[in-house]
Scaffold this motif. Sequence first.
Motif, PDB file in Angstrom:
ATOM      1  N   VAL A 721       0.877  -1.173   0.000  1.00  0.00           N
ATOM      2  CA  VAL A 721       0.000   0.000   0.000  1.00  0.00           C
ATOM      3  C   VAL A 721       0.910   1.217   0.000  1.00  0.00           C
ATOM      4  CG1 VAL A 721      -1.691   1.332   1.294  1.00  0.00           C
ATOM      5  CG2 VAL A 721      -1.842  -1.166   1.260  1.00  0.00           C
ATOM      6  N   LYS A 722       0.618   2.203  -0.817  1.00  0.00           N
ATOM      7  CA  LYS A 722       1.431   3.406  -0.890  1.00  0.00           C
ATOM      8  C   LYS A 722       0.516   4.630  -0.902  1.00  0.00           C
ATOM      9  CE  LYS A 722       5.011   6.067  -1.491  1.00  0.00           C
ATOM     10  NZ  LYS A 722       5.941   6.316  -0.351  1.00  0.00           N
ATOM     11  N   ILE A 723       0.696   5.495   0.116  1.00  0.00           N
ATOM     12  CA  ILE A 723      -0.114   6.718   0.206  1.00  0.00           C
ATOM     13  C   ILE A 723       0.484   7.776  -0.712  1.00  0.00           C
ATOM     14  CG2 ILE A 723      -0.858   8.582   1.747  1.00  0.00           C
ATOM     15  CD1 ILE A 723      -0.853   6.551   4.034  1.00  0.00           C
ATOM     16  N   ILE A 724      -0.373   8.374  -1.522  1.00  0.00           N
ATOM     17  CA  ILE A 724       0.056   9.423  -2.440  1.00  0.00           C
ATOM     18  C   ILE A 724      -0.211  10.802  -1.845  1.00  0.00           C
ATOM     19  CG2 ILE A 724      -0.294  10.401  -4.743  1.00  0.00           C
ATOM     20  CD1 ILE A 724      -1.098   7.593  -5.662  1.00  0.00           C
ATOM     21  N   SER A 725      -1.373  10.976  -1.254  1.00  0.00           N
ATOM     22  CA  SER A 725      -1.699  12.249  -0.601  1.00  0.00           C
ATOM     23  C   SER A 725      -2.586  11.952   0.621  1.00  0.00           C
ATOM     24  CB  SER A 725      -2.425  13.187  -1.577  1.00  0.00           C
ATOM     25  OG  SER A 725      -3.721  12.672  -1.899  1.00  0.00           O
ATOM     26  N   PRO A 726      -2.456  12.802   1.662  1.00  0.00           N
ATOM     27  CA  PRO A 726      -1.731  14.076   1.713  1.00  0.00           C
ATOM     28  C   PRO A 726      -0.225  13.885   1.753  1.00  0.00           C
ATOM     29  CG  PRO A 726      -2.710  13.571   3.846  1.00  0.00           C
ATOM     30  CD  PRO A 726      -3.224  12.545   2.891  1.00  0.00           C
ATOM     31  N   MET A 727       0.489  14.898   1.165  1.00  0.00           N
ATOM     32  CA  MET A 727       1.938  14.823   1.055  1.00  0.00           C
ATOM     33  C   MET A 727       2.603  15.503   2.248  1.00  0.00           C
ATOM     34  SD  MET A 727       2.390  15.553  -3.038  1.00  0.00           S
ATOM     35  CE  MET A 727       1.450  17.066  -2.968  1.00  0.00           C
ATOM     36  N   GLN A 728       3.914  15.397   2.308  1.00  0.00           N
ATOM     37  CA  GLN A 728       4.671  15.955   3.426  1.00  0.00           C
ATOM     38  C   GLN A 728       4.458  17.468   3.533  1.00  0.00           C
ATOM     39  OE1 GLN A 728       8.901  15.453   3.151  1.00  0.00           O
ATOM     40  NE2 GLN A 728       9.248  15.893   5.303  1.00  0.00           N
ATOM     41  N   LEU A 729       4.066  17.893   4.781  1.00  0.00           N
ATOM     42  CA  LEU A 729       3.858  19.298   5.132  1.00  0.00           C
ATOM     43  C   LEU A 729       2.753  19.957   4.318  1.00  0.00           C
ATOM     44  CD1 LEU A 729       7.526  20.512   5.670  1.00  0.00           C
ATOM     45  CD2 LEU A 729       5.922  19.567   7.345  1.00  0.00           C
ATOM     46  N   ILE A 740      -7.840  11.623   0.237  1.00  0.00           N
ATOM     47  CA  ILE A 740      -6.809  10.676   0.637  1.00  0.00           C
ATOM     48  C   ILE A 740      -6.624   9.727  -0.550  1.00  0.00           C
ATOM     49  CG2 ILE A 740      -6.164   8.831   2.228  1.00  0.00           C
ATOM     50  CD1 ILE A 740      -7.913  10.154   4.342  1.00  0.00           C
ATOM     51  N   SER A 741      -5.445   9.797  -1.202  1.00  0.00           N
ATOM     52  CA  SER A 741      -5.188   8.974  -2.391  1.00  0.00           C
ATOM     53  C   SER A 741      -4.104   7.961  -2.074  1.00  0.00           C
ATOM     54  CB  SER A 741      -4.752   9.856  -3.561  1.00  0.00           C
ATOM     55  OG  SER A 741      -5.787  10.756  -3.904  1.00  0.00           O
ATOM     56  N   PHE A 742      -4.274   6.742  -2.614  1.00  0.00           N
ATOM     57  CA  PHE A 742      -3.278   5.707  -2.380  1.00  0.00           C
ATOM     58  C   PHE A 742      -3.359   4.677  -3.513  1.00  0.00           C
ATOM     59  CE2 PHE A 742      -7.219   4.464  -0.414  1.00  0.00           C
ATOM     60  CZ  PHE A 742      -7.351   3.104  -0.668  1.00  0.00           C
ATOM     61  N   ILE A 743      -2.276   3.919  -3.648  1.00  0.00           N
ATOM     62  CA  ILE A 743      -2.259   2.794  -4.573  1.00  0.00           C
ATOM     63  C   ILE A 743      -1.967   1.535  -3.784  1.00  0.00           C
ATOM     64  CG2 ILE A 743      -1.566   4.152  -6.586  1.00  0.00           C
ATOM     65  CD1 ILE A 743       1.280   3.257  -6.112  1.00  0.00           C
ATOM     66  N   CYS A 744      -2.455   0.410  -4.293  1.00  0.00           N
ATOM     67  CA  CYS A 744      -2.206  -0.864  -3.615  1.00  0.00           C
ATOM     68  C   CYS A 744      -2.197  -1.982  -4.667  1.00  0.00           C
ATOM     69  CB  CYS A 744      -3.258  -1.134  -2.546  1.00  0.00           C
ATOM     70  SG  CYS A 744      -4.941  -1.255  -3.146  1.00  0.00           S
ATOM     71  N   THR A 745      -1.574  -3.075  -4.304  1.00  0.00           N
ATOM     72  CA  THR A 745      -1.511  -4.220  -5.206  1.00  0.00           C
ATOM     73  C   THR A 745      -2.865  -4.915  -5.252  1.00  0.00           C
ATOM     74  OG1 THR A 745      -0.618  -5.499  -3.364  1.00  0.00           O
ATOM     75  CG2 THR A 745       0.953  -4.569  -4.914  1.00  0.00           C
ATOM     76  N   GLU A 746      -3.031  -5.764  -6.308  1.00  0.00           N
ATOM     77  CA  GLU A 746      -4.349  -6.353  -6.528  1.00  0.00           C
ATOM     78  C   GLU A 746      -4.743  -7.365  -5.450  1.00  0.00           C
ATOM     79  OE1 GLU A 746      -1.252  -8.632  -8.829  1.00  0.00           O
ATOM     80  OE2 GLU A 746      -1.817  -6.535  -8.557  1.00  0.00           O
ATOM     81  N   LYS A 780     -12.764  10.516   0.010  1.00  0.00           N
ATOM     82  CA  LYS A 780     -13.075  11.888   0.397  1.00  0.00           C
ATOM     83  C   LYS A 780     -13.130  11.967   1.932  1.00  0.00           C
ATOM     84  CE  LYS A 780     -13.651  13.309  -3.875  1.00  0.00           C
ATOM     85  NZ  LYS A 780     -12.693  14.245  -4.486  1.00  0.00           N
ATOM     86  N   TRP A 781     -12.331  12.866   2.501  1.00  0.00           N
ATOM     87  CA  TRP A 781     -12.197  12.955   3.960  1.00  0.00           C
ATOM     88  C   TRP A 781     -12.305  14.410   4.395  1.00  0.00           C
ATOM     89  CZ3 TRP A 781      -7.196  14.093   6.770  1.00  0.00           C
ATOM     90  CH2 TRP A 781      -7.351  14.001   8.150  1.00  0.00           C
ATOM     91  N   ILE A 782     -12.980  14.635   5.553  1.00  0.00           N
ATOM     92  CA  ILE A 782     -13.102  15.980   6.122  1.00  0.00           C
ATOM     93  C   ILE A 782     -12.389  15.994   7.470  1.00  0.00           C
ATOM     94  CG2 ILE A 782     -14.678  17.762   6.973  1.00  0.00           C
ATOM     95  CD1 ILE A 782     -16.767  16.724   5.029  1.00  0.00           C
ATOM     96  N   ILE A 792      -1.795  10.158   8.232  1.00  0.00           N
ATOM     97  CA  ILE A 792      -2.787   9.166   7.789  1.00  0.00           C
ATOM     98  C   ILE A 792      -2.083   7.810   7.739  1.00  0.00           C
ATOM     99  CG2 ILE A 792      -4.168   8.357   5.828  1.00  0.00           C
ATOM    100  CD1 ILE A 792      -5.508  10.594   7.309  1.00  0.00           C
ATOM    101  N   ARG A 793      -2.779   6.761   8.202  1.00  0.00           N
ATOM    102  CA  ARG A 793      -2.266   5.391   8.083  1.00  0.00           C
ATOM    103  C   ARG A 793      -3.302   4.550   7.347  1.00  0.00           C
ATOM    104  NH1 ARG A 793      -2.157   2.416  13.356  1.00  0.00           N
ATOM    105  NH2 ARG A 793      -3.957   1.240  12.567  1.00  0.00           N
ATOM    106  N   ILE A 794      -2.823   3.712   6.411  1.00  0.00           N
ATOM    107  CA  ILE A 794      -3.726   2.826   5.676  1.00  0.00           C
ATOM    108  C   ILE A 794      -3.227   1.399   5.851  1.00  0.00           C
ATOM    109  CG2 ILE A 794      -4.666   2.193   3.429  1.00  0.00           C
ATOM    110  CD1 ILE A 794      -4.448   5.081   2.595  1.00  0.00           C
ATOM    111  N   ASP A 795      -4.088   0.533   6.393  1.00  0.00           N
ATOM    112  CA  ASP A 795      -3.802  -0.895   6.539  1.00  0.00           C
ATOM    113  C   ASP A 795      -4.520  -1.662   5.442  1.00  0.00           C
ATOM    114  OD1 ASP A 795      -2.398  -0.246   8.786  1.00  0.00           O
ATOM    115  OD2 ASP A 795      -3.936  -0.883  10.208  1.00  0.00           O
ATOM    116  N   GLY A 796      -3.778  -2.510   4.712  1.00  0.00           N
ATOM    117  CA  GLY A 796      -4.366  -3.303   3.642  1.00  0.00           C
ATOM    118  C   GLY A 796      -4.605  -4.741   4.069  1.00  0.00           C
TER     119      GLY A 796
END
Length: 817
Positions: A721-729, A740-746, A780-782, A792-796
């Motif tokens: 899993v790889k977080i794309i945004s939000p980015m550093q600072l 909150i954007s991310f990519i992950c394997t199938e 979409k996150w508020i 942000i942490r994303i667990d796959g």
Amino acid sequence: MRKLLLIMFAMVFVVSSCKLDESEDGDTGTDTGTGTTTTTMKITSPNGGESFSEGSSTEIKWTSNATTLLRIQFSYDNGASWYLVADSLVNSGVYSWFPLPTTISNQCKLRVATISGTAADETDQNFSITKSNSQSITLLSPIGGESWEAGSNQQIKWFSIGVDSLIIQYTPNNGITWSNVGKVVKNTGIFFWEPVPNTPSTLAKIRLLDADDSSPVVESPKVFEILPEPKIKVKAPNGGEVLVSGSDKMIEWESENIENVKIAYTLNNGFEWIPIIDKYPSTGFYEWKNIPIANSKLCKIRVYDAKDSEPWDVSDNVFSITNQTTQAITITSPDGGEAWEGGSSHAITWNSSGIKRVKLEYTLNNGLTWNQLVNDFENNGSYQWSIPDIFSSQCKIKVSDSEDAEPSDESNGVFTISQVPTLDLISPDGNENLIAGAPVDIIWTSKGIDNIKIEFTEKNGITESDWFTLVESTPAGVGKYSTSFTRASDLYRVRISDAKDGSPRDVSSSTFRVTQKPTIVVISPNGGENWLVGSPYDITWQANNIEKIRIEISVNGGKNYVNIDSNLVNNGYYRWTVDPAKINFNSDLCKVRISEFIASDPTSKRAVDETDTYFSIHKKEVEKLIRVTAPNGGENFGYNEFNEIIWASVNVDFVKIEYTINNGQNWVTIIDKYPSTGRYDWNPVDLPSSLARVRITDYFDPSVRDESDNYFNLTKKLPSVKIISPMQLQQLDVNTQTDISFICTEDIVKVGIYSSIDNGVTWNLVTYQNTPADIQHTFKWIPTQQTEMGRIRIDGYLSIDPNIVGASDTSDRFIVK
């Protein structure tokens, strides 16, 4: 003799009756024999035949020339018995009679007479009091404004018509709840409430109800007060003390709702009591001077209400009074467990006998060493101590005879002295120049504080809303907190305060500056280039917030760098002819490094960048050359992932690229003909191997080739899993939707998304989300809370078991404003 007395009594009665009849007839005039004026009295109303309802009102009227006070009486049995209606009235000729009695009779009479008895008159005929057809109750007391003590006896008074029995109730809360005062009472017009309950209240009322059907009902029109039940508690002497005849002793007590007290003592455990003072304000203290000459071990003190001797209290146990010279000291405070603050003032108190002057000492180490407070102090039983600003939990007090140190006493247990809380911000304290994103230490000193709160402002802190919390609570004793500031401003300040209650606090003496972080990005050479010794080449870069730069080169993969030029103006461009003095041999491990140049700090590395991968520098006489630089041994190339094959070449236009998974026994073509650009993106096959190599050959001249120096690994692609945004600072807006954007394997079929406002110390679940076959996903996150420490942490979760976390990624720190 007996007969004679009866005859005389009869004659007196006849004469008296005659005189009364003369007066009652209402005749007026002058005594013809003496010429003096007689006092006259004549009732005019009611005077017979009238009929009145019980509880109603009427006017009693008369004529009289009396100058003395009058009395009015009532009879319901034709004069056989008389009852007082009013007394000591001024002769006004009229009296408003209310309420009329509830005694039903047609034999009623009234009598009006002077109190001196000089004149009187009765109604000529009987009148009647009849039963009323209506019912009513009138409350006479309490009606509001009274103050009744709990435990006292009070009278509830009323007048009623047509009511036989009543229920009496009271409320302590202005009618919210009611309680019965007692059982059903006969309608006598008065009830003795004893005792008044111990329910102190300023909102008390009384309510009366007909016992038959609760109607009519009446209550106090206004609230009255029930005062707390008076209490007294003797505190000292309370047992065990030894008092010396002729000395003084403070008698102490606690009281409630007592105005004045009476104080007495006993020498025989209460068999006899001797007054000390009969009436003294209940202040809680009375100095018993010149204690009487006595020898007794059965002494007690009694303190009681001077008004009625109730309530009272005596010493819990006996104490002694002696006229013998007995020396003794007993510390009463501090005696263990107290917590006193440095800089404050507290009384050291003790009981003693037979001692004129004392020495006082204190210890901070439970008696290992003692410090003198005062050496020769008058023995008055108390010393006001200004406590030093120190900290110790092992404190004691010692009091001794100043003459010979005997007797002595010390606190039974240890007590604590805490320091006056102080807080001093050391850095940043103003005029510092800091770099955005660079580590900075907030430094302070403190005393008497467990934890501190740290805040900062970018706007000089003019208003409270300008301050942001950096950390709610951090240990004060550490004296340092590491952080960084992310935005540029000339008006930064830091504020620190006690995390418990905000005081004490300290603020930077003046503002300090945070400037944008200087950055450098090398553009060229950036890997794969082929340079020749003696030839000119452009070194280019992009730099922000930097005035001067330094350029260096390494020919051994970055292990060592030598200077090309320094103190150069940051214009993004430098033309360099490859200097044979710097390199006069072939190298495929070249890198260029560009850094900020600060003349006052030549070793500074505030901003630095180097070429991403190696490029080549060769002598000009080289005709053709190929050098594989990646993979060149030890790398991991994953299946179904794009991995870069990198090489350097000289005078080669096209290359053939091959790989082996068995250390060169067999070579498999990746691409047969490819421009020699120095880079190729390769998606390996699903053939795991630890003996893989890559070979690159000149397409037109197979004799010019090179291969990986050592083995690399071909592996199956791991779940990721790889977080794309939000980015550093990255700065987000509070209460505003963001992605909150991310990519992950199938093989990741579901993710859990978590947020943190404290740099990952604690996490809060945002949502769970299924992840279809798409490579990139957006949620979409508020954000709802401001923070400088957002993550942000994303667990796959894996497709083979959706309950297992197969991969996880945490974002860089971002800001929510």
